[in-house]
Design an enzyme around this catalytic site. Sequence first.
Site, PDB file in Angstrom:
ATOM      1  N   HIS A   2      -8.616   1.115  -3.813  1.00 18.83           N
ATOM      2  CA  HIS A   2      -9.309   0.981  -2.790  1.00 18.83           C
ATOM      3  C   HIS A   2     -10.200   2.247  -2.441  1.00 18.83           C
ATOM      4  O   HIS A   2      -9.334   3.419  -1.970  1.00 18.83           O
ATOM      5  CB  HIS A   2      -8.628   0.624  -1.529  1.00 18.83           C
ATOM      6  CG  HIS A   2      -9.148   0.396  -0.177  1.00 18.83           C
ATOM      7  ND1 HIS A   2      -8.376   0.260   1.059  1.00 18.83           N
ATOM      8  CD2 HIS A   2     -10.596   0.435  -0.100  1.00 18.83           C
ATOM      9  CE1 HIS A   2      -9.411   0.381   1.886  1.00 18.83           C
ATOM     10  NE2 HIS A   2     -10.722   0.175   1.336  1.00 18.83           N
TER      11      HIS A   2
ATOM     12  N   MET B 181     -12.240   4.643  -0.575  1.00 19.73           N
ATOM     13  CA  MET B 181     -12.827   4.917   0.818  1.00 19.73           C
ATOM     14  C   MET B 181     -13.595   5.994   0.680  1.00 19.73           C
ATOM     15  O   MET B 181     -13.227   7.389   1.382  1.00 19.73           O
ATOM     16  CB  MET B 181     -11.834   4.845   2.076  1.00 19.73           C
ATOM     17  CG  MET B 181     -11.337   3.441   2.290  1.00 19.73           C
ATOM     18  SD  MET B 181      -9.530   3.494   3.218  1.00 19.73           S
ATOM     19  CE  MET B 181      -8.496   3.566   1.630  1.00 19.73           C
TER      20      MET B 181
ATOM     21  N   MET C 273      -9.155   8.198  -0.111  1.00 21.84           N
ATOM     22  CA  MET C 273      -9.820   8.716   0.858  1.00 21.84           C
ATOM     23  C   MET C 273     -10.545  10.143   0.741  1.00 21.84           C
ATOM     24  O   MET C 273      -9.606  10.924   0.375  1.00 21.84           O
ATOM     25  CB  MET C 273      -9.013   8.749   2.409  1.00 21.84           C
ATOM     26  CG  MET C 273      -8.301   7.329   2.692  1.00 21.84           C
ATOM     27  SD  MET C 273      -7.403   7.306   4.023  1.00 21.84           S
ATOM     28  CE  MET C 273      -6.559   5.862   4.044  1.00 21.84           C
TER      29      MET C 273
ATOM     30  N   ASP D 214      -4.697   3.775  -1.807  1.00 24.08           N
ATOM     31  CA  ASP D 214      -5.742   4.155  -0.888  1.00 24.08           C
ATOM     32  C   ASP D 214      -6.403   5.565  -1.143  1.00 24.08           C
ATOM     33  O   ASP D 214      -5.604   6.531  -0.897  1.00 24.08           O
ATOM     34  CB  ASP D 214      -5.315   4.175   0.495  1.00 24.08           C
ATOM     35  CG  ASP D 214      -4.936   2.634   1.091  1.00 24.08           C
ATOM     36  OD1 ASP D 214      -6.284   1.842   0.930  1.00 24.08           O
ATOM     37  OD2 ASP D 214      -3.910   2.280   1.520  1.00 24.08           O
TER      38      ASP D 214
ATOM     39  N   MET E  16     -11.535  -5.477   5.848  1.00 23.27           N
ATOM     40  CA  MET E  16     -10.737  -4.529   6.691  1.00 23.27           C
ATOM     41  C   MET E  16     -10.285  -5.112   7.950  1.00 23.27           C
ATOM     42  O   MET E  16     -11.171  -5.583   8.531  1.00 23.27           O
ATOM     43  CB  MET E  16     -11.256  -3.376   6.760  1.00 23.27           C
ATOM     44  CG  MET E  16     -11.512  -2.263   5.479  1.00 23.27           C
ATOM     45  SD  MET E  16     -10.090  -2.064   4.563  1.00 23.27           S
ATOM     46  CE  MET E  16      -9.083  -1.451   5.807  1.00 23.27           C
TER      47      MET E  16
ATOM     48  N   HIS F 122      -1.402  -1.464  -4.306  1.00 27.08           N
ATOM     49  CA  HIS F 122      -2.685  -0.870  -3.578  1.00 27.08           C
ATOM     50  C   HIS F 122      -2.408   0.712  -3.415  1.00 27.08           C
ATOM     51  O   HIS F 122      -1.661   1.010  -2.752  1.00 27.08           O
ATOM     52  CB  HIS F 122      -2.687  -1.797  -2.068  1.00 27.08           C
ATOM     53  CG  HIS F 122      -4.025  -1.581  -1.612  1.00 27.08           C
ATOM     54  ND1 HIS F 122      -5.123  -2.090  -1.607  1.00 27.08           N
ATOM     55  CD2 HIS F 122      -4.073  -0.505  -0.640  1.00 27.08           C
ATOM     56  CE1 HIS F 122      -5.736  -1.811  -0.983  1.00 27.08           C
ATOM     57  NE2 HIS F 122      -5.428  -0.861  -0.013  1.00 27.08           N
TER      58      HIS F 122
ATOM     59  N   ASP G 211      -6.778  -6.204   4.557  1.00 30.86           N
ATOM     60  CA  ASP G 211      -6.138  -4.857   4.326  1.00 30.86           C
ATOM     61  C   ASP G 211      -6.131  -4.395   5.746  1.00 30.86           C
ATOM     62  O   ASP G 211      -7.093  -4.247   6.534  1.00 30.86           O
ATOM     63  CB  ASP G 211      -6.957  -4.066   3.449  1.00 30.86           C
ATOM     64  CG  ASP G 211      -6.166  -2.641   3.412  1.00 30.86           C
ATOM     65  OD1 ASP G 211      -5.033  -2.391   3.753  1.00 30.86           O
ATOM     66  OD2 ASP G 211      -6.872  -1.601   2.951  1.00 30.86           O
TER      67      ASP G 211
ATOM     68  N   SER H 223       0.985  -1.101   0.037  1.00 27.47           N
ATOM     69  CA  SER H 223       0.023   0.102  -0.010  1.00 27.47           C
ATOM     70  C   SER H 223       0.941   1.334  -0.073  1.00 27.47           C
ATOM     71  O   SER H 223       1.565   1.429   0.878  1.00 27.47           O
ATOM     72  CB  SER H 223      -0.941  -0.049   1.388  1.00 27.47           C
ATOM     73  OG  SER H 223      -1.536   1.300   1.424  1.00 27.47           O
TER      74      SER H 223
HETATM   75  C1  DX5 Z   1      -6.050   1.658   5.775  1.00 29.53           C
HETATM   76  C2  DX5 Z   1      -5.801   1.450   4.370  1.00 29.53           C
HETATM   77  C3  DX5 Z   1      -4.558   0.473   4.166  1.00 29.53           C
HETATM   78  C4  DX5 Z   1      -3.400   0.809   4.862  1.00 29.53           C
HETATM   79  C5  DX5 Z   1      -2.903  -0.253   5.625  1.00 29.53           C
HETATM   80  O1  DX5 Z   1      -7.341   2.590   5.707  1.00 29.53           O
HETATM   81  O2  DX5 Z   1      -6.974   0.952   3.428  1.00 29.53           O
HETATM   82  O3  DX5 Z   1      -4.443  -0.068   2.969  1.00 29.53           O
HETATM   83  O4  DX5 Z   1      -2.553   1.435   3.902  1.00 29.53           O
HETATM   84  O5  DX5 Z   1      -1.678   0.053   6.133  1.00 29.53           O
HETATM   85  P1  DX5 Z   1      -1.046  -1.087   7.282  1.00 29.53           P
HETATM   86  O6  DX5 Z   1      -0.437  -2.016   6.524  1.00 29.53           O
HETATM   87  O7  DX5 Z   1       0.057  -0.095   7.605  1.00 29.53           O
HETATM   88  O8  DX5 Z   1      -1.833  -1.431   8.291  1.00 29.53           O
HETATM   89 ZN    ZN Z   2      -6.440  -0.109   1.529  1.00 31.70          ZN
END
Ligand code: DX5
Ligand code: ZN
Length: 242
Positions: A83, A85, A54, A52, A154, A50, A192, A25
């Site tokens: 991903h 969010m 947000m 993220d 998650m 990956h 994740d 990620s």
């Molecule tokens: C959290 C993200 C994850 C995050 C995971 O909301 O969706 O993808 O990057 O990070 P680690 O592996 O550090 O828990």
């Molecule tokens: Zn993620």
Amino acid sequence: MLERGRAIIIDGTRKTMKDVLIAPSILSADFTNLGDEIRGVDEAGADVIHIDVMDGHFVPNITIGPLVVKAVRKITVKPLDVHLMIMDADRYIDAFAAAGADWITVHVEACTHLQRTVSRIREHGLKAGVVLNPATPLSTLDYILADIDLVMLMSVNPGFGGQSFLPVTLTKIRALRSIIAQHSPEVLIEVDGGVAPETIGPIAEAGAHVFVAGSAIYGCDEYAPVISELREKAMKAKRIVE
Ligand code: DX5
Ligand code: ZN
């Protein structure tokens, strides 16, 4: 039968359910040096990148959008696992598809018309996935499994990297594995949050196929050794059950 159903192609290589897919990620990457950070994990053996996204509404953090996905697309041929969010994902599916996403995952908690949303992702020829927060029950998948390619569980509450893996997720992965085996054997299970060398074994043994890891990889000075360690530990754990 199960293997054929779950096969996906990455870098021209056919992957099956027996493969372990490691997905760094980039949330934990050094953003002042993002190109090299992505090339670094790519060359170190990452299977999937990956990303993220947000929005500051669905989760209490704001990260990146289609412009960054488009930039990442230019420097790697590995699948981009986007991903989302975000609320109102429907408004952004076309933009992320145009930017070069290969997989798009959306949260069941954030999509009022989930079947429409995943259909739209698939209409672009992309893999569609749905994501469940830690406290969201598997029953929310009852009428959507036939329309998707992967389920992401998650194992932390989304919004930030570097949180601790929630052990209750193991029970959930096992239950999901059983549901998928009965009804949709081609669907991949992705996990994740808090995935690290210390936690990946039980996660793999429970039945996951795709392992997202942010801080565990980007927190290391060198990426190849930790990616290899993650893969080896997951493969070893999976050999116990497959
Ligand atoms: C959290 C993200 C994850 C995050 C995971 O909301 O969706 O993808 O990057 O990070 P680690 O592996 O550090 O828990
Ligand atoms: Zn993620």
